[in-house]
Design a protein around this motif. Sequence first.
Motif, PDB file in Angstrom:
ATOM      1  N   UNK A  68       0.974  -1.434  -0.337  1.00  0.00           N
ATOM      2  CA  UNK A  68      -0.131   0.027  -0.251  1.00  0.00           C
ATOM      3  C   UNK A  68       0.616   1.154  -0.077  1.00  0.00           C
ATOM      4  N   UNK A  69       2.233   1.269   0.833  1.00  0.00           N
ATOM      5  CA  UNK A  69       2.592   2.506   1.105  1.00  0.00           C
ATOM      6  C   UNK A  69       3.303   2.467  -0.592  1.00  0.00           C
ATOM      7  N   UNK A  70       4.015   1.165  -1.322  1.00  0.00           N
ATOM      8  CA  UNK A  70       4.340   1.548  -2.412  1.00  0.00           C
ATOM      9  C   UNK A  70       3.702   1.923  -3.438  1.00  0.00           C
ATOM     10  N   UNK A  71       2.207   2.023  -3.452  1.00  0.00           N
ATOM     11  CA  UNK A  71       1.483   2.208  -4.322  1.00  0.00           C
ATOM     12  C   UNK A  71       1.677   3.467  -3.905  1.00  0.00           C
ATOM     13  N   UNK A  72       1.074   4.408  -2.648  1.00  0.00           N
ATOM     14  CA  UNK A  72       1.474   5.682  -2.427  1.00  0.00           C
ATOM     15  C   UNK A  72       2.317   6.615  -3.281  1.00  0.00           C
ATOM     16  N   UNK A  73       3.834   5.503  -2.759  1.00  0.00           N
ATOM     17  CA  UNK A  73       4.853   6.818  -3.011  1.00  0.00           C
ATOM     18  C   UNK A  73       4.615   6.570  -4.758  1.00  0.00           C
ATOM     19  N   UNK A  74       4.496   5.749  -5.424  1.00  0.00           N
ATOM     20  CA  UNK A  74       4.319   5.671  -6.813  1.00  0.00           C
ATOM     21  C   UNK A  74       3.325   6.531  -8.230  1.00  0.00           C
ATOM     22  N   UNK A  75       1.525   6.773  -6.405  1.00  0.00           N
ATOM     23  CA  UNK A  75       1.311   8.072  -7.270  1.00  0.00           C
ATOM     24  C   UNK A  75       1.704   9.612  -6.676  1.00  0.00           C
ATOM     25  N   UNK A  76       2.082   9.430  -5.433  1.00  0.00           N
ATOM     26  CA  UNK A  76       2.780  10.891  -5.405  1.00  0.00           C
ATOM     27  C   UNK A  76       4.304  11.354  -6.265  1.00  0.00           C
ATOM     28  N   UNK A  77       4.674  10.469  -7.129  1.00  0.00           N
ATOM     29  CA  UNK A  77       5.604  10.801  -7.609  1.00  0.00           C
ATOM     30  C   UNK A  77       5.433  11.277  -9.247  1.00  0.00           C
ATOM     31  N   UNK A  78       4.383  10.917  -9.476  1.00  0.00           N
ATOM     32  CA  UNK A  78       3.786  11.722 -10.784  1.00  0.00           C
ATOM     33  C   UNK A  78       3.118  13.031 -10.597  1.00  0.00           C
ATOM     34  N   UNK A  79       2.682  12.848  -9.422  1.00  0.00           N
ATOM     35  CA  UNK A  79       2.428  14.907  -8.745  1.00  0.00           C
ATOM     36  C   UNK A  79       3.068  15.662  -9.397  1.00  0.00           C
ATOM     37  N   UNK A  80       4.243  15.497  -8.703  1.00  0.00           N
ATOM     38  CA  UNK A  80       5.168  16.150  -9.712  1.00  0.00           C
ATOM     39  C   UNK A  80       5.856  16.162 -11.040  1.00  0.00           C
ATOM     40  N   UNK A  81       5.303  15.338 -11.110  1.00  0.00           N
ATOM     41  CA  UNK A  81       6.270  14.741 -12.949  1.00  0.00           C
ATOM     42  C   UNK A  81       5.620  15.951 -13.958  1.00  0.00           C
ATOM     43  N   UNK A  82       5.642  14.809 -15.323  1.00  0.00           N
ATOM     44  CA  UNK A  82       5.535  15.193 -16.028  1.00  0.00           C
ATOM     45  C   UNK A  82       4.562  14.377 -16.833  1.00  0.00           C
ATOM     46  N   UNK A  83       3.405  14.333 -17.806  1.00  0.00           N
ATOM     47  CA  UNK A  83       3.158  13.725 -18.492  1.00  0.00           C
ATOM     48  C   UNK A  83       3.868  13.474 -19.538  1.00  0.00           C
ATOM     49  N   UNK A  84       3.715  12.050 -19.856  1.00  0.00           N
ATOM     50  CA  UNK A  84       4.712  11.474 -20.645  1.00  0.00           C
ATOM     51  C   UNK A  84       3.651  11.772 -22.573  1.00  0.00           C
ATOM     52  N   UNK A  85       2.945  11.867 -22.303  1.00  0.00           N
ATOM     53  CA  UNK A  85       2.221  11.804 -23.128  1.00  0.00           C
ATOM     54  C   UNK A  85       2.519  13.310 -24.001  1.00  0.00           C
ATOM     55  N   UNK A  86       2.984  14.077 -23.266  1.00  0.00           N
ATOM     56  CA  UNK A  86       3.205  15.574 -23.564  1.00  0.00           C
ATOM     57  C   UNK A  86       4.229  16.151 -23.634  1.00  0.00           C
ATOM     58  N   UNK A  87       4.639  15.598 -22.519  1.00  0.00           N
ATOM     59  CA  UNK A  87       6.299  15.731 -22.160  1.00  0.00           C
ATOM     60  C   UNK A  87       5.899  17.102 -21.033  1.00  0.00           C
ATOM     61  N   UNK A  88       4.637  18.153 -21.048  1.00  0.00           N
ATOM     62  CA  UNK A  88       4.266  19.055 -19.625  1.00  0.00           C
ATOM     63  C   UNK A  88       3.398  18.540 -18.601  1.00  0.00           C
ATOM     64  N   UNK A  89       4.768  19.247 -17.160  1.00  0.00           N
ATOM     65  CA  UNK A  89       4.547  19.236 -15.812  1.00  0.00           C
ATOM     66  C   UNK A  89       2.575  19.329 -16.100  1.00  0.00           C
ATOM     67  N   UNK A  90       2.300  17.738 -15.581  1.00  0.00           N
ATOM     68  CA  UNK A  90       0.806  17.705 -14.529  1.00  0.00           C
ATOM     69  C   UNK A  90       0.618  19.226 -14.308  1.00  0.00           C
ATOM     70  N   UNK A  91       1.234  19.414 -13.431  1.00  0.00           N
ATOM     71  CA  UNK A  91       0.427  20.885 -12.785  1.00  0.00           C
ATOM     72  C   UNK A  91      -0.626  20.572 -11.793  1.00  0.00           C
ATOM     73  N   UNK A  92      -1.616  21.377 -11.906  1.00  0.00           N
ATOM     74  CA  UNK A  92      -3.047  20.716 -11.130  1.00  0.00           C
ATOM     75  C   UNK A  92      -3.464  19.856 -11.725  1.00  0.00           C
ATOM     76  N   UNK A  93      -3.447  19.742 -13.237  1.00  0.00           N
ATOM     77  CA  UNK A  93      -4.335  18.222 -13.643  1.00  0.00           C
ATOM     78  C   UNK A  93      -4.547  16.958 -13.009  1.00  0.00           C
ATOM     79  N   UNK A  94      -5.369  17.147 -11.968  1.00  0.00           N
ATOM     80  CA  UNK A  94      -5.199  15.699 -10.839  1.00  0.00           C
ATOM     81  C   UNK A  94      -5.726  14.403 -11.835  1.00  0.00           C
TER      82      UNK A  94
END
Length: 490
Positions: A68-94
């Motif tokens: 469970x902790x591993x799943x949460x950690x992986x999700x949090x990494x995406x929050x501050x990451x980039x969208x692989x489809x566009x190469x742009x940061x996710x920003x506030x687009x949850x």
Amino acid sequence: MAAPTTTETTTEPPASAPWRVRLRPMVGLRLRLLGWALALLAVASMSTVVVIRQVLLNQLENRITTDMQQEVTEFRRLVGGQDPATGQPFGTNLRAIADTYLLRNEPQDGEAVLIFVDGRFYQGTADAPHDLVTDPTLVARWTALTDSLYGQVADTPAGSARWLAVPVTIDGAVRGHVVVAEFGAERRAEIDRAVHLIVLVCLLVLVMVAAGGYLAMGRAIRPLRTVTETARQIEETDLSRRIPVSGSDEVADLARTFNAMVGRLDRAFAAQRAFLSDAGHELRTPITIVRGHLELMGEDPAERADTVALVTDELDRMNRLVDDLLMLAKAEQPDFLHPGRVDIAELVHDVYVKAVALGDRQWRLGRVEEVVVWGDRQRLTQALTQLCQNAVQFTGPGDLIELSSNAAHGRVVISVRDTGAGIAPEDRQRIFERFVRTEQGRQRAEGAGLGLAIVAAIAHAHHGAVAVESIPGAGSTFTLVLPDEGGSRP
């Protein structure tokens, strides 16, 4: 009037009962030993199974928490990451973050991830064991969280579930929530199947141990059965049977102890039979002489006096014989000796002073060493005096009789040497037996031939020995050999 009918009841067992009586104790012992062994093995096996199951369950709970902790950690990494489809940061687009995460996520068996955006359920893992979103109370609790929280749902169609709810914060504001739920019923079922398999293996082991242990214990207690059978077959007139002994375990020790006990009984009965045989043989002659002379005794006073003197002499000889036989019989008893510290030099000197009065010989006291042994002073005096008396009987006036002693190699040797007639080689081994008298002994000495047998008994009681060296016509040397223990034994 009719005679009353009498009914007799016998308590004697049938012919096969002795076999059953012999078999029942051994079978009972084998089953009791096997029962205790199986009981201990069963308790140990069940305890092991319980411990293993608990350990596996604890490991499963730890693994679920880690997953469970591993799943949460992986999700949090995406929050501050980039969208692989566009190469742009996710920003506030949850929602975009949620779509990317669920696309890449490969849930474990029984695992479900639920994502809430702005307080509403957005998307979750497909084919989850159970849809927890249908519980509005639980959803309201999750969406109101401002900090991580662990919880558990006890009753669901898929069994109990543990969950971890974490708020998703973007730019300092809570934008949504991620809930990871773990349904452990399937994993626990796997553990239970493994435990059931272990239980079956343990039962199989118990059956194999029971069969093998029954045979092995039968072999182990076979010497006990042999002891029983041998003890049953031993009779007072036949104590020659012994138990074959092999190994060094407790049963082998029992067999050796049993053999030693039978050996002691055999020697005791042999001594008893020898005593009865010797006493009967030696006492029969003087009794016959006494009876014959008493039956033929006349009225003449002189004849009566001669008969009384002869009878008295025979009775004295019988008395000495009985005393000697009792001495030899007592030599087999544990209280034959009353040991203490014995000064050999003092002992030899005292015996020398007493022996001078035994006969007109050339008495001499040789080299006497100062040494102390542990023994019975009176018995040793008796043995040495008997050797001196024996030397007097086989020497003449003017012959030499010398007493001496020496100590060497852990032994004390007391010698009585004479220059008398000597002993023939064929008689040297026989003279220490009971009622053995050489041809010269019959001519020179009175008695029943028990003197040297008494000396040998006293020597053996002291864990020593008596020996003789002799040259026919040149004399003999009798030696009493004792262990030198320095008088230190308590």
